[in-house]
Design a protein around this motif. Structure first.
Motif, PDB file in Angstrom:
ATOM      1  N   UNK A 133       0.900  -1.241   0.133  1.00 51.89           N
ATOM      2  CA  UNK A 133       0.174   0.198   0.227  1.00 51.89           C
ATOM      3  C   UNK A 133       0.856   1.229  -0.053  1.00 51.89           C
ATOM      4  N   UNK A 134       0.290   2.370   0.600  1.00 48.99           N
ATOM      5  CA  UNK A 134       1.121   3.736   0.436  1.00 48.99           C
ATOM      6  C   UNK A 134       2.262   3.704   1.404  1.00 48.99           C
ATOM      7  N   UNK A 135       2.116   2.724   2.254  1.00 50.10           N
ATOM      8  CA  UNK A 135       3.194   2.701   3.366  1.00 50.10           C
ATOM      9  C   UNK A 135       3.650   1.386   3.756  1.00 50.10           C
ATOM     10  N   UNK A 136       4.394   0.589   2.788  1.00 46.49           N
ATOM     11  CA  UNK A 136       4.876  -0.895   2.586  1.00 46.49           C
ATOM     12  C   UNK A 136       5.811  -0.891   4.084  1.00 46.49           C
ATOM     13  N   UNK A 137       5.345  -2.171   4.656  1.00 50.49           N
ATOM     14  CA  UNK A 137       6.128  -2.450   5.848  1.00 50.49           C
ATOM     15  C   UNK A 137       5.630  -4.014   6.154  1.00 50.49           C
ATOM     16  N   UNK A 138       6.216  -4.219   7.453  1.00 50.29           N
ATOM     17  CA  UNK A 138       6.083  -5.784   7.685  1.00 50.29           C
ATOM     18  C   UNK A 138       5.087  -5.611   8.978  1.00 50.29           C
ATOM     19  N   UNK A 139       4.179  -6.469   9.220  1.00 46.96           N
ATOM     20  CA  UNK A 139       3.400  -6.624  10.435  1.00 46.96           C
ATOM     21  C   UNK A 139       3.675  -8.003  11.151  1.00 46.96           C
ATOM     22  N   UNK A 140       3.443  -8.201  12.266  1.00 48.99           N
ATOM     23  CA  UNK A 140       3.514  -9.652  12.670  1.00 48.99           C
ATOM     24  C   UNK A 140       2.300 -10.298  13.245  1.00 48.99           C
ATOM     25  N   UNK A 141       1.974 -11.404  13.236  1.00 50.31           N
ATOM     26  CA  UNK A 141       0.773 -11.992  13.857  1.00 50.31           C
ATOM     27  C   UNK A 141       1.275 -13.026  14.822  1.00 50.31           C
ATOM     28  N   UNK A 142       0.287 -13.225  15.847  1.00 52.03           N
ATOM     29  CA  UNK A 142       0.223 -14.354  16.914  1.00 52.03           C
ATOM     30  C   UNK A 142      -0.677 -15.024  16.870  1.00 52.03           C
ATOM     31  N   UNK A 143      -0.650 -16.574  16.670  1.00 47.75           N
ATOM     32  CA  UNK A 143      -1.881 -17.250  16.727  1.00 47.75           C
ATOM     33  C   UNK A 143      -1.687 -18.704  17.093  1.00 47.75           C
ATOM     34  N   UNK A 144      -2.728 -18.978  17.906  1.00 48.41           N
ATOM     35  CA  UNK A 144      -2.864 -20.296  18.580  1.00 48.41           C
ATOM     36  C   UNK A 144      -3.934 -21.171  18.260  1.00 48.41           C
ATOM     37  N   UNK A 145      -3.616 -22.336  17.468  1.00 52.64           N
ATOM     38  CA  UNK A 145      -4.612 -23.099  16.897  1.00 52.64           C
ATOM     39  C   UNK A 145      -5.489 -23.734  17.947  1.00 52.64           C
ATOM     40  N   UNK A 146      -4.640 -24.228  19.052  1.00 52.52           N
ATOM     41  CA  UNK A 146      -5.589 -24.919  20.311  1.00 52.52           C
ATOM     42  C   UNK A 146      -6.188 -24.235  21.010  1.00 52.52           C
ATOM     43  N   UNK A 147      -6.232 -23.118  21.123  1.00 57.70           N
ATOM     44  CA  UNK A 147      -7.127 -22.013  22.088  1.00 57.70           C
ATOM     45  C   UNK A 147      -6.641 -20.865  22.303  1.00 57.70           C
ATOM     46  N   UNK A 148      -7.434 -19.941  22.814  1.00 58.16           N
ATOM     47  CA  UNK A 148      -7.131 -18.547  22.970  1.00 58.16           C
ATOM     48  C   UNK A 148      -5.784 -18.187  23.473  1.00 58.16           C
ATOM     49  N   UNK A 149      -5.399 -16.885  22.925  1.00 59.39           N
ATOM     50  CA  UNK A 149      -3.964 -16.538  23.690  1.00 59.39           C
ATOM     51  C   UNK A 149      -4.309 -16.105  24.969  1.00 59.39           C
ATOM     52  N   UNK A 150      -3.410 -15.850  25.964  1.00 56.15           N
ATOM     53  CA  UNK A 150      -3.832 -15.517  27.056  1.00 56.15           C
ATOM     54  C   UNK A 150      -3.933 -13.861  27.180  1.00 56.15           C
ATOM     55  N   UNK A 151      -5.116 -13.585  27.632  1.00 57.65           N
ATOM     56  CA  UNK A 151      -5.823 -12.459  27.765  1.00 57.65           C
ATOM     57  C   UNK A 151      -4.925 -11.063  27.926  1.00 57.65           C
ATOM     58  N   UNK A 152      -3.792 -11.282  28.669  1.00 63.64           N
ATOM     59  CA  UNK A 152      -2.912 -10.192  28.819  1.00 63.64           C
ATOM     60  C   UNK A 152      -2.041 -10.044  27.739  1.00 63.64           C
ATOM     61  N   UNK A 153      -1.855 -10.754  26.726  1.00 67.51           N
ATOM     62  CA  UNK A 153      -1.182 -10.419  25.743  1.00 67.51           C
ATOM     63  C   UNK A 153      -1.564  -9.413  24.999  1.00 67.51           C
ATOM     64  N   UNK A 154      -2.684  -9.394  24.502  1.00 65.55           N
ATOM     65  CA  UNK A 154      -3.461  -8.005  23.790  1.00 65.55           C
ATOM     66  C   UNK A 154      -3.368  -6.758  24.553  1.00 65.55           C
ATOM     67  N   UNK A 155      -3.562  -6.938  26.106  1.00 68.32           N
ATOM     68  CA  UNK A 155      -3.477  -5.810  26.734  1.00 68.32           C
ATOM     69  C   UNK A 155      -2.412  -5.169  26.788  1.00 68.32           C
ATOM     70  N   UNK A 156      -1.067  -6.061  27.011  1.00 72.08           N
ATOM     71  CA  UNK A 156       0.033  -5.609  26.937  1.00 72.08           C
ATOM     72  C   UNK A 156       0.781  -4.981  25.536  1.00 72.08           C
TER      73      UNK A 156
END
Length: 171
Positions: free
Chosen positions: A45-68
């Motif tokens: 797009x207008x500002x090419x860059x790299x994003x990252x993802x965190x995924x866990x197929x077996x269950x949700x990520x710990x709630x504190x991950x998103x908060x932090x």
């Protein structure tokens, strides 16, 4: 892979190396379970860059991950930016050092297959793979696949080199 539990973290990183470093820093600082996949994604797009993802197929990520992550000022959104992430963190990644056979690589990690660029056949299970301690498979059609190239002595090496020369470095 289309995990039901995933977050995209956009810190505006300029390149894949910076995104790799961000994923390793997040793994060191956050309470991530061992079955988490951390991937890089190129954002065009207008500002090419790299994003990252965190995924866990077996269950949700710990709630504190998103908060932090949000507290640090990162743009955090649910889901994946695309289905073709380049895996940096994945189950078994830390055990892929030195020289392994293709069969050992697959048995020790979440990698499903190895392909050799320029050939239609998959390498034999006993084929040696010199990892250079840098193994970055990519998601293809829901499978984690490592692209490799032939090396000396009939071995293979991952297509992606650990320390690439930046484009135009000699100018």
């Amino acid at each position: 892979m289309t995990p039901p539990h995933a977050l995209t973290v956009d810190a505006g990183t300029r390149d894949l190396r910076a995104a790799d470093h961000l994923l390793h820093a997040l793994a060191d600082e956050l309470p991530l379970p061992g079955d988490v996949f951390g991937c890089t994604h190129l954002v065009r797009g207008d500002h090419p860059h790299a994003a990252v993802s965190l995924a866990r197929p077996a269950g949700p990520l710990p709630r504190t991950v998103r908060e932090r992550l949000t507290a640090r000022g990162y743009d955090v959104t649910p889901g994946l930016p695309d289905a073709a992430g380049r895996a940096v963190l994945y189950p078994g990644a830390a055990s892929l050092a030195g020289t392994l056979t293709v069969a050992e690589l697959i048995a020790r990690s979440a990698i499903d297959a190895v392909t050799v660029l320029g050939t239609p056949e998959r390498p034999a299970p006993h084929t040696r793979l010199v990892t250079r301690d840098h193994v970055r498979p990519q998601w293809r059609d829901g499978r984690l696949v490592l692209a490799a190239v032939p090396a000396a002595g009939g071995a293979l090496v991952p297509f992606e080199v650990p320390d690439p020369t930046p484009c135009c470095a000699d100018h």
